[in-house]
Design a protein around this motif. Structure first.
Motif, mmCIF file in Angstrom:
data_model
loop_
_atom_site.group_PDB
_atom_site.id
_atom_site.type_symbol
_atom_site.label_atom_id
_atom_site.label_comp_id
_atom_site.label_asym_id
_atom_site.label_seq_id
_atom_site.Cartn_x
_atom_site.Cartn_y
_atom_site.Cartn_z
ATOM 1 N N ALA A 1 39.514 47.494 58.775
ATOM 2 C CA ALA A 1 40.859 47.124 58.355
ATOM 3 C C ALA A 1 41.773 47.043 59.574
ATOM 4 N N GLY A 2 42.618 46.004 59.589
ATOM 5 C CA GLY A 2 43.525 45.795 60.711
ATOM 6 C C GLY A 2 42.996 44.828 61.758
ATOM 7 N N GLU A 3 41.700 44.565 61.735
ATOM 8 C CA GLU A 3 41.109 43.641 62.705
ATOM 9 C C GLU A 3 41.308 42.192 62.281
ATOM 10 N N SER A 4 40.952 41.305 63.198
ATOM 11 C CA SER A 4 41.036 39.875 62.939
ATOM 12 C C SER A 4 39.634 39.270 62.915
ATOM 13 N N THR B 1 33.377 41.495 54.882
ATOM 14 C CA THR B 1 33.542 42.838 54.345
ATOM 15 C C THR B 1 34.507 43.596 55.242
ATOM 16 N N VAL B 2 35.563 44.097 54.642
ATOM 17 C CA VAL B 2 36.565 44.844 55.393
ATOM 18 C C VAL B 2 36.487 46.302 54.956
ATOM 19 N N SER B 3 36.167 47.151 55.899
ATOM 20 C CA SER B 3 36.044 48.572 55.576
ATOM 21 C C SER B 3 37.280 49.324 56.040
ATOM 22 N N ARG C 1 38.243 31.976 48.419
ATOM 23 C CA ARG C 1 37.491 33.218 48.501
ATOM 24 C C ARG C 1 37.283 33.778 47.104
ATOM 25 N N GLN C 2 36.213 34.555 46.990
ATOM 26 C CA GLN C 2 35.915 35.236 45.735
ATOM 27 C C GLN C 2 35.651 36.697 46.028
ATOM 28 N N ALA C 3 36.572 37.526 45.603
ATOM 29 C CA ALA C 3 36.417 38.960 45.770
ATOM 30 C C ALA C 3 35.484 39.498 44.686
ATOM 31 N N PRO C 4 34.843 40.616 44.922
ATOM 32 C CA PRO C 4 33.936 41.183 43.922
ATOM 33 C C PRO C 4 34.618 41.366 42.578
ATOM 34 N N GLY C 5 34.031 40.814 41.542
ATOM 35 C CA GLY C 5 34.556 40.976 40.201
ATOM 36 C C GLY C 5 35.770 40.128 39.877
ATOM 37 N N LYS C 6 36.137 39.227 40.784
ATOM 38 C CA LYS C 6 37.325 38.393 40.556
ATOM 39 C C LYS C 6 36.981 36.913 40.603
ATOM 40 N N GLU C 7 37.886 36.119 40.121
ATOM 41 C CA GLU C 7 37.695 34.679 40.153
ATOM 42 C C GLU C 7 37.923 34.137 41.568
ATOM 43 N N ARG C 8 37.296 33.004 41.827
ATOM 44 C CA ARG C 8 37.508 32.341 43.102
ATOM 45 C C ARG C 8 38.946 31.832 43.178
ATOM 46 N N THR D 1 41.272 45.797 53.082
ATOM 47 C CA THR D 1 40.049 45.983 52.294
ATOM 48 C C THR D 1 39.991 44.989 51.134
ATOM 49 N N GLU D 2 41.147 44.633 50.604
ATOM 50 C CA GLU D 2 41.166 43.677 49.487
ATOM 51 C C GLU D 2 40.841 42.244 49.914
#
Length: 123
Positions: free
Chosen positions: A13-16, A120-122, A37-44, A85-86
């Protein structure tokens, strides 16, 4: 014509990060091209698009995301700053012939899709 995304990886998180979308067998000259983009469990969802009208961004993506195109008009980039992260998800590019759509930020207006690249943003 094929689209190939690349550049996705695990970041903090915070990186580019910059992801790319290359078109084979053509250039983007006669197409509108968009990033989604399509996040886990969400619509594109739409992020940005480039057409003869210029660059457009969805309201929620303005500020941290910047789309650009390479000099040969056969690759587009999505620069993502201050990642959260989102922002985790699969990032896709898609194209539609110029003039053959209403809104190039809408998934159902796009004709051809790449297979995506995973970001993936941790924390």
């Amino acid at each position: 014509v094929q689209l190939v995304e690349s550049g996705g990886k695990l970041v903090q998180a915070g990186e580019s990060l910059r992801v790319s979308c290359a078109v084979s067998g053509d250039t983007f000259d006669d197409w509108a091209v968009g990033w989604f983009r399509q996040a886990p469990g969400k619509e594109r969802e739409g992020i940005s698009c480039l057409s003869t009208s210029g660059y457009e961004y969805s309201d929620s993506m303005k500020g941290r995301f910047t789309m650009s195109i390479g000099d040969a008009n056969d690759v587009v980039f999505l620069q993502m700053n201050n990642l959260k992260t989102e922002d985790t998800g699969v990032y896709y590019c898609a194209i539609v012939p110029e003039g053959d759509y209403n809104n190039c930020l809408r998934t159902y207006d796009m004709d051809l899709w790449g297979k995506g690249t995973t970001v993936t943003v941790s924390s």
